[in-house]
Design an enzyme around this catalytic site. Structure first.
Site, PDB file in Angstrom:
ATOM      1  N   LYS A 158      -1.856   9.407   2.019  1.00 57.61           N
ATOM      2  CA  LYS A 158      -1.098   7.973   2.146  1.00 57.61           C
ATOM      3  C   LYS A 158      -1.419   7.112   3.288  1.00 57.61           C
ATOM      4  O   LYS A 158      -0.747   7.039   4.341  1.00 57.61           O
ATOM      5  CB  LYS A 158       0.371   8.385   1.938  1.00 57.61           C
ATOM      6  CG  LYS A 158       1.169   7.202   1.759  1.00 57.61           C
ATOM      7  CD  LYS A 158       2.560   7.805   1.209  1.00 57.61           C
ATOM      8  CE  LYS A 158       3.612   6.746   1.018  1.00 57.61           C
ATOM      9  NZ  LYS A 158       3.479   5.755  -0.018  1.00 57.61           N
TER      10      LYS A 158
HETATM   11  C1  LIG Z   1      -0.150   4.887  -4.868  1.00 58.16           C
HETATM   12  C2  LIG Z   1       1.178   5.709  -5.077  1.00 58.16           C
HETATM   13  N1  LIG Z   1       1.421   6.666  -5.808  1.00 58.16           N
HETATM   14  C3  LIG Z   1       2.462   7.382  -6.065  1.00 58.16           C
HETATM   15  C4  LIG Z   1       3.343   7.281  -5.131  1.00 58.16           C
HETATM   16  C5  LIG Z   1       4.912   8.054  -5.165  1.00 58.16           C
HETATM   17  O1  LIG Z   1       5.077   9.197  -4.358  1.00 58.16           O
HETATM   18  P1  LIG Z   1       6.240   9.475  -3.930  1.00 58.16           P
HETATM   19  O2  LIG Z   1       6.856  10.239  -5.259  1.00 58.16           O
HETATM   20  O3  LIG Z   1       5.948  10.815  -3.093  1.00 58.16           O
HETATM   21  O4  LIG Z   1       7.050   8.493  -3.400  1.00 58.16           O
HETATM   22  C6  LIG Z   1       3.548   6.238  -4.122  1.00 58.16           C
HETATM   23  C7  LIG Z   1       4.777   6.147  -3.206  1.00 58.16           C
HETATM   24  O5  LIG Z   1       4.643   6.574  -2.122  1.00 58.16           O
HETATM   25  C8  LIG Z   1       2.423   5.586  -4.004  1.00 58.16           C
HETATM   26  O6  LIG Z   1       2.132   4.729  -3.059  1.00 58.16           O
END
Ligand SMILES: Cc1ncc(COP(=O)(O)O)c(C=O)c1O
Length: 325
Positions: A159
């Site tokens: 991330k």
């Molecule tokens: C590109 C992306 N995909 C998926 C998610 C979902 O991840 P999470 O459920 O851990 O927030 C996020 C959010 O953080 C994201 O930015």
């Protein structure tokens, strides 16, 4: 949504006033996107404020940093404590939690190793990301012309702030064409995810979601939905999703910390299923909201209470009064 500009921000272990939480313009992250971050939530539950899957979020932060060869002197418990300390310092009952680890100020050049690894944790109030009505009515989206990152370019599993340049292109395309969100494909033309949330389809009672190899972020909400689906005896398949499967699905929904569980009612102006939240989405959404809001027993150990002593007392009182928590 503007920030109120008050409260405390954690910076390298010190709580500073919001207005003083600044970095130098020559910080590496500003020029080269050399940061990784998290987005978690804290909810107000009957037993007090509780962070949802804080350990999983902070673990992902550590792993994102590891991919980018950034070392920060906090272990998993240290990260969790830092978040809890920041929430307590801000006296917030519920909030969105944004930790970030980044290359700071020293010198500029592509090589980040010369710059220090710094970290901050900020909090703010963030309601339903795609609008409250969308939680029931669903949202209208398009398939983006921008693809997600190709394998072995920018790591989708990290991330990183850099990945969100791609997300911003996808989101801006959606908004400028009158949609609230877009679904991106991977470089092979298969479904990947939204700009900031994972995607699920329901077809003939089976819950389908693209695998990690489809250039997705391994979402913690995605993992939670898969677990809750299994609890509810809903079959789950993590498999490659061709674009056309979106249009023919009985139900489609987004899942993410910000978006929580938001149904999709149309894609490229094609109505999905009944054109609003379908029954499987509704069952999973209700279950998810019950868990995050502490309305059902926390059987998976997903809640970290901000004030554990107070929550233990409240739970004893509720048990004495015969209330389930
Ligand atoms: C590109 C992306 N995909 C998926 C998610 C979902 O991840 P999470 O459920 O851990 O927030 C996020 C959010 O953080 C994201 O930015």
């Amino acid at each position: 949504m503007g920030f109120p500009g008050t409260g405390k921000i954690w910076m390298n272990g010190t709580l500073v006033d919001w207005k003083d939480a600044t970095i130098h313009i020559a910080s590496h992250v500003v020029h080269y996107g050399s940061g990784v971050f998290e987005g978690a939530r804290c909810y107000a539950t009957p037993r007090g404020s509780a962070c949802f899957r804080l350990d999983a979020h902070m673990r992902r932060l550590q792993l994102s940093a590891k991919i980018y060869r950034m070392e920060y002197p906090l272990d998993l418990a240290g990260w969790q404590n830092a978040v809890l300390e920041t929430i307590r310092a801000n006296h917030m009952k519920s909030c969105y939690i944004r930790p970030v680890v980044y290359r700071g100020y020293e010198s500029l050049g592509v090589n980040p190793f010369t710059c220090p690894v710094d970290a901050a944790i900020m909090l703010w109030e963030w309601g339903a990301y795609l609008g409250k009505e969308a939680l029931e009515a669903g949202c209208d989206v398009k398939v983006a012309t921008w693809a997600r990152m190709a394998p072995n370019t920018l790591p989708a599993m990290a991330k990183s702030t850099a990945n969100y340049a791609n997300s911003a292109l996808i989101k801006m395309e959606a908004i400028s064409e009158g949609y609230s969100e877009a679904i991106a494909l991977d470089v092979h033309g298969n479904v990947s995810e939204g700009s900031g949330q994972n995607i699920f389809l329901v077809r003939d009672g089976v819950l389908v979601t693209p695998p990690l190899g489809s250039s997705i972020l391994g979402g913690i909400t995605r993992d939670s939905i898969i677990t809750l689906a299994r609890d509810l005896d809903i079959p789950v398949s993590e498999s490659i999703v061709p674009r056309e499967a979106l249009y023919t699905a009985d139900e489609v929904f987004f899942a993410g910390t910000a978006a929580e569980v938001t149904p999709v009612r149309s894609i490229d102006k094609i109505t999905i299923g009944i054109g609003r939240r379908g029954p499987v989405t509704e069952a999973l959404q209700h279950r998810f909201f019950d868990v995050i809001n502490g309305r059902v027993p926390d059987t998976h150990g997903w809640l970290t209470y901000v004030y554990p002593e107070e929550s233990a007392l409240r739970s004893q009182a509720q048990a004495a009064a015969g209330v389930r928590s």
